[in-house]
Write a protein that holds these residues in place. Structure first.
Motif, PDB file in Angstrom:
ATOM      1  N   UNK A  82       0.828  -1.208   0.191  1.00  0.00           N
ATOM      2  CA  UNK A  82       0.011  -0.195   0.269  1.00  0.00           C
ATOM      3  C   UNK A  82       0.704   1.311  -0.028  1.00  0.00           C
ATOM      4  N   UNK A  83       1.810   1.256   0.911  1.00  0.00           N
ATOM      5  CA  UNK A  83       2.772   2.432   1.071  1.00  0.00           C
ATOM      6  C   UNK A  83       3.597   2.607  -0.182  1.00  0.00           C
ATOM      7  N   UNK A  84       4.191   1.610  -0.652  1.00  0.00           N
ATOM      8  CA  UNK A  84       5.074   1.494  -1.753  1.00  0.00           C
ATOM      9  C   UNK A  84       4.431   2.197  -2.990  1.00  0.00           C
ATOM     10  N   UNK A  88       5.027   5.423  -5.215  1.00  0.00           N
ATOM     11  CA  UNK A  88       5.427   5.450  -6.605  1.00  0.00           C
ATOM     12  C   UNK A  88       4.506   6.144  -7.536  1.00  0.00           C
ATOM     13  N   UNK A  89       3.013   6.010  -7.309  1.00  0.00           N
ATOM     14  CA  UNK A  89       2.201   6.842  -8.198  1.00  0.00           C
ATOM     15  C   UNK A  89       2.062   8.416  -7.684  1.00  0.00           C
ATOM     16  N   UNK A  90       2.249   8.589  -6.550  1.00  0.00           N
ATOM     17  CA  UNK A  90       2.321  10.128  -6.054  1.00  0.00           C
ATOM     18  C   UNK A  90       3.412  10.801  -6.864  1.00  0.00           C
ATOM     19  N   UNK A  91       4.598  10.136  -6.728  1.00  0.00           N
ATOM     20  CA  UNK A  91       6.012  10.720  -7.487  1.00  0.00           C
ATOM     21  C   UNK A  91       5.666  10.660  -8.896  1.00  0.00           C
ATOM     22  N   UNK A  92       5.069   9.849  -9.488  1.00  0.00           N
ATOM     23  CA  UNK A  92       5.072   9.812 -11.176  1.00  0.00           C
ATOM     24  C   UNK A  92       4.014  10.819 -11.522  1.00  0.00           C
ATOM     25  N   UNK A  93       2.996  10.871 -10.775  1.00  0.00           N
ATOM     26  CA  UNK A  93       1.928  11.694 -11.451  1.00  0.00           C
ATOM     27  C   UNK A  93       2.302  13.186 -10.727  1.00  0.00           C
ATOM     28  N   UNK A 144      -6.242  -3.687  -0.625  1.00  0.00           N
ATOM     29  CA  UNK A 144      -5.090  -2.793  -0.994  1.00  0.00           C
ATOM     30  C   UNK A 144      -5.148  -1.702  -1.872  1.00  0.00           C
ATOM     31  N   UNK A 145      -6.070  -1.995  -3.069  1.00  0.00           N
ATOM     32  CA  UNK A 145      -6.221  -0.989  -3.960  1.00  0.00           C
ATOM     33  C   UNK A 145      -6.734   0.319  -3.348  1.00  0.00           C
ATOM     34  N   UNK A 146      -7.758   0.106  -2.363  1.00  0.00           N
ATOM     35  CA  UNK A 146      -8.659   1.003  -1.622  1.00  0.00           C
ATOM     36  C   UNK A 146      -7.649   1.691  -0.860  1.00  0.00           C
ATOM     37  N   UNK A 147      -6.442   1.148   0.042  1.00  0.00           N
ATOM     38  CA  UNK A 147      -5.659   1.759   0.908  1.00  0.00           C
ATOM     39  C   UNK A 147      -4.524   2.783  -0.169  1.00  0.00           C
ATOM     40  N   UNK A 148      -4.399   2.153  -1.283  1.00  0.00           N
ATOM     41  CA  UNK A 148      -3.390   2.901  -2.275  1.00  0.00           C
ATOM     42  C   UNK A 148      -4.098   4.206  -2.807  1.00  0.00           C
ATOM     43  N   UNK A 209       6.244   7.966   1.344  1.00  0.00           N
ATOM     44  CA  UNK A 209       6.497   6.540   2.069  1.00  0.00           C
ATOM     45  C   UNK A 209       6.393   6.763   3.414  1.00  0.00           C
ATOM     46  N   UNK A 210       6.974   7.591   3.894  1.00  0.00           N
ATOM     47  CA  UNK A 210       6.910   7.717   5.560  1.00  0.00           C
ATOM     48  C   UNK A 210       5.466   8.169   6.168  1.00  0.00           C
ATOM     49  N   UNK A 211       4.932   8.955   5.266  1.00  0.00           N
ATOM     50  CA  UNK A 211       3.388   9.383   5.649  1.00  0.00           C
ATOM     51  C   UNK A 211       2.429   8.269   5.466  1.00  0.00           C
ATOM     52  N   UNK A 212       2.720   7.248   4.378  1.00  0.00           N
ATOM     53  CA  UNK A 212       1.796   6.157   3.987  1.00  0.00           C
ATOM     54  C   UNK A 212       2.273   5.060   4.977  1.00  0.00           C
ATOM     55  N   UNK A 213       3.471   4.743   5.566  1.00  0.00           N
ATOM     56  CA  UNK A 213       3.788   3.536   6.047  1.00  0.00           C
ATOM     57  C   UNK A 213       3.579   3.964   7.712  1.00  0.00           C
TER      58      UNK A 213
END
Length: 282
Positions: A82-84, A88-93, A144-148, A209-213
């Motif tokens: 979920x966090x990873x 990655x999506x947040x950085x890409x977009x 997991x998609x919901x958490x992402x 990653x820190x925020x999500x983790x």
């Protein structure tokens, strides 16, 4: 002011800074060291009335976390996924949106940038109910998609705002030189501008990653038996019958140590110049 007073002023300032740094380090490190040390204590030592500084280390707390009903493996896997993926999506977009925001010439650019980051300032309690209704309708609860997606709602505005600041530091002449050399706009972005902001990409990724983790609220509301993360596992050790302090400090160590490593990585990249050696004299 006399010469002796002038000589003493920098010394006093340096001593004051050192005292503040030492206090800050003690405030930060003592609880972490105590938690890590307690994770290696037996139940008798960790619950002793007087602190035990000399004790026989044991791995029983860690073994208990990965055996029987307390198996921590699925929780770690859910957190990593979920966090990873959300980071990655947040950085890409965020890189694409931040590049567009930094390069646009519209008058309201500052207002748009503030509106984007203001969505990150909203309290989690404000967005939990609307998101819960949307996720329930889309059958994303306990997945997991919901958490992402939940993590992405908070990470993406931060990523866009931060990456736009990094792109704004790249001299325009760098991209203009690439365009003159025959690159398309996409090629100039991918091969020239983006590599110059690699420190920004790494920094943004690690912070997301820190925020999500470390998230607890989203994982509690949108998670379930098939998607529970490490903070939820730690919460389950606090029951009405008591608190398993040994396992709680062990799981706390497992949660904290990866983020400490990530924080050190951010520190290394932050001191790297964004356009070091790219353009001379600018």
């Amino acid at each position: 002011m006399t010469t002796s007073a002038i000589d003493r002023t920098p010394l006093r300032a340096r001593l004051g800074v050192r005292v503040v740094v030492i206090i800050g380090l003690l405030w930060t490190l003592v609880p972490l060291v105590w938690m890590v040390a307690s994770s290696f204590k037996s139940d008798v030592d960790v619950t002793a009335a007087e602190p035990e500084f000399l004790f026989q280390p044991t791995l029983e707390n860690y073994r208990s976390l990965f055996t029987g009903a307390n198996n921590l493996g699925p929780y770690i896997w859910h957190s990593v996924l979920a966090s990873g993926i959300s980071s990655v999506l947040a950085v890409a977009i965020g890189a694409l949106a931040g590049y567009g925001l930094a390069g646009t010439r519209m008058r309201a650019k500052k207002h748009v940038a503030f509106w984007i980051i203001s969505t990150r300032m909203a309290p989690i309690a404000v967005v939990v109910l609307p998101l819960f209704l949307l996720f329930r309708g889309a059958n994303l609860i306990d997945s997991i998609p919901g958490l992402i997606l939940a993590y992405l709602t908070f990470n993406l505005p931060f990523a866009i705002w931060l990456m736009s600041a990094f792109f704004a530091e790249v001299p325009p002449s760098v991209e203009e030189s690439a365009l003159v050399a025959g690159c398309t706009r996409w090629q100039a972005f991918w091969y020239v501008v983006l590599p110059l902001t690699k420190s920004g990409l790494v920094t943004t990724f690690v912070l997301c990653l820190v925020f999500s983790w470390n998230d607890y609220a989203f994982a509690l509301v949108f998670g379930g038996p098939h998607s529970q993360t490490l903070p939820i596992a730690a919460d389950q050790l606090v029951t009405q019958t008591g608190i398993d302090w040994g396992q709680l400090t062990a799981i706390g160590t497992i949660v904290v140590l990866p983020m400490i490593v990530a924080g050190l990585a951010v520190r290394r990249w932050l001191v790297t110049g964004l356009t070091l050696g790219a353009v001379t004299g600018e």
